[in-house]
Design a protein around this motif. Structure first.
Motif, PDB file in Angstrom:
ATOM      1  N   SER A  26       0.854  -1.187   0.000  1.00  0.00           N
ATOM      2  CA  SER A  26       0.000   0.000   0.000  1.00  0.00           C
ATOM      3  C   SER A  26       0.891   1.239   0.000  1.00  0.00           C
ATOM      4  O   SER A  26       2.031   1.200   0.477  1.00  0.00           O
ATOM      5  N   PHE A  27       0.353   2.343  -0.511  1.00  0.00           N
ATOM      6  CA  PHE A  27       1.161   3.549  -0.512  1.00  0.00           C
ATOM      7  C   PHE A  27       1.359   4.063   0.902  1.00  0.00           C
ATOM      8  O   PHE A  27       2.408   4.609   1.227  1.00  0.00           O
ATOM      9  N   GLU A  28       0.374   3.895   1.753  1.00  0.00           N
ATOM     10  CA  GLU A  28       0.504   4.343   3.136  1.00  0.00           C
ATOM     11  C   GLU A  28       1.692   3.665   3.818  1.00  0.00           C
ATOM     12  O   GLU A  28       2.453   4.321   4.539  1.00  0.00           O
ATOM     13  N   ALA A  40      14.911  14.114   7.711  1.00  0.00           N
ATOM     14  CA  ALA A  40      15.430  15.486   7.793  1.00  0.00           C
ATOM     15  C   ALA A  40      14.596  16.468   6.975  1.00  0.00           C
ATOM     16  O   ALA A  40      14.788  17.680   7.085  1.00  0.00           O
ATOM     17  N   ILE A  41      13.679  15.974   6.147  1.00  0.00           N
ATOM     18  CA  ILE A  41      12.833  16.865   5.355  1.00  0.00           C
ATOM     19  C   ILE A  41      11.373  16.656   5.728  1.00  0.00           C
ATOM     20  O   ILE A  41      10.993  15.619   6.274  1.00  0.00           O
ATOM     21  N   GLU A  42      10.570  17.641   5.409  1.00  0.00           N
ATOM     22  CA  GLU A  42       9.140  17.552   5.685  1.00  0.00           C
ATOM     23  C   GLU A  42       8.440  16.992   4.449  1.00  0.00           C
ATOM     24  O   GLU A  42       8.378  17.647   3.408  1.00  0.00           O
ATOM     25  N   LEU A  43       7.956  15.759   4.597  1.00  0.00           N
ATOM     26  CA  LEU A  43       7.233  15.095   3.514  1.00  0.00           C
ATOM     27  C   LEU A  43       5.743  15.118   3.823  1.00  0.00           C
ATOM     28  O   LEU A  43       5.333  14.797   4.938  1.00  0.00           O
ATOM     29  N   GLU A  44       4.962  15.485   2.838  1.00  0.00           N
ATOM     30  CA  GLU A  44       3.510  15.453   2.957  1.00  0.00           C
ATOM     31  C   GLU A  44       2.978  14.562   1.848  1.00  0.00           C
ATOM     32  O   GLU A  44       3.553  14.493   0.757  1.00  0.00           O
ATOM     33  N   TYR A  45       1.859  13.902   2.123  1.00  0.00           N
ATOM     34  CA  TYR A  45       1.234  13.030   1.128  1.00  0.00           C
ATOM     35  C   TYR A  45      -0.231  13.406   0.986  1.00  0.00           C
ATOM     36  O   TYR A  45      -0.928  13.630   1.977  1.00  0.00           O
ATOM     37  N   TYR A  46      -0.680  13.480  -0.269  1.00  0.00           N
ATOM     38  CA  TYR A  46      -2.082  13.752  -0.556  1.00  0.00           C
ATOM     39  C   TYR A  46      -2.492  12.926  -1.761  1.00  0.00           C
ATOM     40  O   TYR A  46      -1.753  12.845  -2.748  1.00  0.00           O
ATOM     41  N   GLN A  47      -3.680  12.314  -1.682  1.00  0.00           N
ATOM     42  CA  GLN A  47      -4.218  11.533  -2.788  1.00  0.00           C
ATOM     43  C   GLN A  47      -5.662  11.929  -2.996  1.00  0.00           C
ATOM     44  O   GLN A  47      -6.403  12.144  -2.033  1.00  0.00           O
ATOM     45  N   SER A  48      -6.071  12.020  -4.261  1.00  0.00           N
ATOM     46  CA  SER A  48      -7.469  12.248  -4.583  1.00  0.00           C
ATOM     47  C   SER A  48      -7.808  11.590  -5.907  1.00  0.00           C
ATOM     48  O   SER A  48      -6.975  11.527  -6.817  1.00  0.00           O
ATOM     49  N   ASN A  49      -9.033  11.142  -5.998  1.00  0.00           N
ATOM     50  CA  ASN A  49      -9.561  10.605  -7.248  1.00  0.00           C
ATOM     51  C   ASN A  49     -10.229  11.698  -8.082  1.00  0.00           C
ATOM     52  O   ASN A  49     -10.768  11.419  -9.146  1.00  0.00           O
ATOM     53  N   HIS A  50     -10.171  12.940  -7.590  1.00  0.00           N
ATOM     54  CA  HIS A  50     -10.884  14.050  -8.223  1.00  0.00           C
ATOM     55  C   HIS A  50      -9.904  15.083  -8.765  1.00  0.00           C
ATOM     56  O   HIS A  50      -9.073  15.624  -8.023  1.00  0.00           O
ATOM     57  N   GLU A  51     -10.034  15.368 -10.028  1.00  0.00           N
ATOM     58  CA  GLU A  51      -9.119  16.288 -10.709  1.00  0.00           C
ATOM     59  C   GLU A  51      -9.074  17.660 -10.038  1.00  0.00           C
ATOM     60  O   GLU A  51      -7.998  18.223  -9.824  1.00  0.00           O
ATOM     61  N   GLY A  52     -10.216  18.203  -9.697  1.00  0.00           N
ATOM     62  CA  GLY A  52     -10.261  19.526  -9.078  1.00  0.00           C
ATOM     63  C   GLY A  52      -9.544  19.573  -7.738  1.00  0.00           C
ATOM     64  O   GLY A  52      -8.884  20.563  -7.408  1.00  0.00           O
ATOM     65  N   ALA A  53      -9.640  18.502  -6.959  1.00  0.00           N
ATOM     66  CA  ALA A  53      -8.948  18.448  -5.666  1.00  0.00           C
ATOM     67  C   ALA A  53      -7.434  18.437  -5.868  1.00  0.00           C
ATOM     68  O   ALA A  53      -6.691  19.055  -5.094  1.00  0.00           O
ATOM     69  N   LEU A  54      -6.971  17.761  -6.905  1.00  0.00           N
ATOM     70  CA  LEU A  54      -5.532  17.748  -7.215  1.00  0.00           C
ATOM     71  C   LEU A  54      -5.062  19.141  -7.630  1.00  0.00           C
ATOM     72  O   LEU A  54      -3.997  19.601  -7.209  1.00  0.00           O
ATOM     73  N   ILE A  55      -5.861  19.804  -8.435  1.00  0.00           N
ATOM     74  CA  ILE A  55      -5.539  21.171  -8.854  1.00  0.00           C
ATOM     75  C   ILE A  55      -5.495  22.094  -7.637  1.00  0.00           C
ATOM     76  O   ILE A  55      -4.557  22.884  -7.481  1.00  0.00           O
ATOM     77  N   ASP A  56      -6.484  21.973  -6.766  1.00  0.00           N
ATOM     78  CA  ASP A  56      -6.505  22.793  -5.550  1.00  0.00           C
ATOM     79  C   ASP A  56      -5.257  22.565  -4.708  1.00  0.00           C
ATOM     80  O   ASP A  56      -4.682  23.520  -4.169  1.00  0.00           O
ATOM     81  N   LYS A  57      -4.806  21.327  -4.598  1.00  0.00           N
ATOM     82  CA  LYS A  57      -3.616  21.026  -3.792  1.00  0.00           C
ATOM     83  C   LYS A  57      -2.366  21.628  -4.440  1.00  0.00           C
ATOM     84  O   LYS A  57      -1.506  22.171  -3.747  1.00  0.00           O
ATOM     85  N   ILE A  58      -2.260  21.541  -5.756  1.00  0.00           N
ATOM     86  CA  ILE A  58      -1.123  22.152  -6.459  1.00  0.00           C
ATOM     87  C   ILE A  58      -1.113  23.657  -6.200  1.00  0.00           C
ATOM     88  O   ILE A  58      -0.069  24.240  -5.897  1.00  0.00           O
ATOM     89  N   HIS A  59      -2.264  24.295  -6.280  1.00  0.00           N
ATOM     90  CA  HIS A  59      -2.359  25.732  -6.007  1.00  0.00           C
ATOM     91  C   HIS A  59      -1.975  26.038  -4.564  1.00  0.00           C
ATOM     92  O   HIS A  59      -1.298  27.039  -4.301  1.00  0.00           O
TER      93      HIS A  59
END
Length: 140
Positions: A26-28, A40-59
């Motif tokens: 699993s990715f988790e 040593a770095i700050e890693l964040e993870y986000y997943q969505s099946n929705h195009e708009g949510a991915l765009i919002d996260k990029i923004h």
């Protein structure tokens, strides 16, 4: 250093779907390994099946993070909107794929996001994400 790993549609099913292509982890679980390796770095993870949510996260992160490692899934081959979102932000994006998309169906050979990404990593399974993170660390 802050890096976002961004996963698109159906990647929430890693470890369950088409194990012969995507593996059985699993990715988790993999993300826990990445956080331990790159503590040593700050890693964040986000997943969505929705195009708009991915765009919002990029923004949301595209003007403040040091990098985005992005597996857009099937949207890679269909989304002008994601390409526009990547173009609109300052944060560099590396496109990743678990499988070698060029060994698969012809429709997977075209990427709308590749021209606006810093680079592409494909075919190394989950390790594709680690390679993207390493690039950002080495070029910081």
């Amino acid at each position: 250093m802050k890096i976002l790993i961004l996963n698109g549609p159906n990647l929430n099913l890693l470890g369950v779907r088409e194990k012969s292509i995507y593996g059985s982890q699993s990715f988790e679980d993999y993300f826990k390994q990445l956080k331990a390796e790159f503590e040593a770095i700050e890693l964040e993870y986000y997943q969505s099946n929705h195009e708009g949510a991915l765009i919002d996260k990029i923004h949301e992160v595209g003007f403040s993070y040091d990098g985005i490692v992005f597996n857009a899934g099937a949207y890679t081959h269909t989304s002008v909107a994601l390409a526009d979102a990547i173009s609109a932000v300052n944060t560099p994006v590396i496109e990743v794929h678990l499988s070698n998309v060029h060994k698969r169906e012809a429709f997977r050979h075209k990427s709308f996001i590749s021209p606006v990404c810093k680079g592409v990593i494909a075919g190394f399974g989950m390790d594709s994400y680690r390679l993207g993170i390493q690039h950002f660390i080495q070029t910081k």
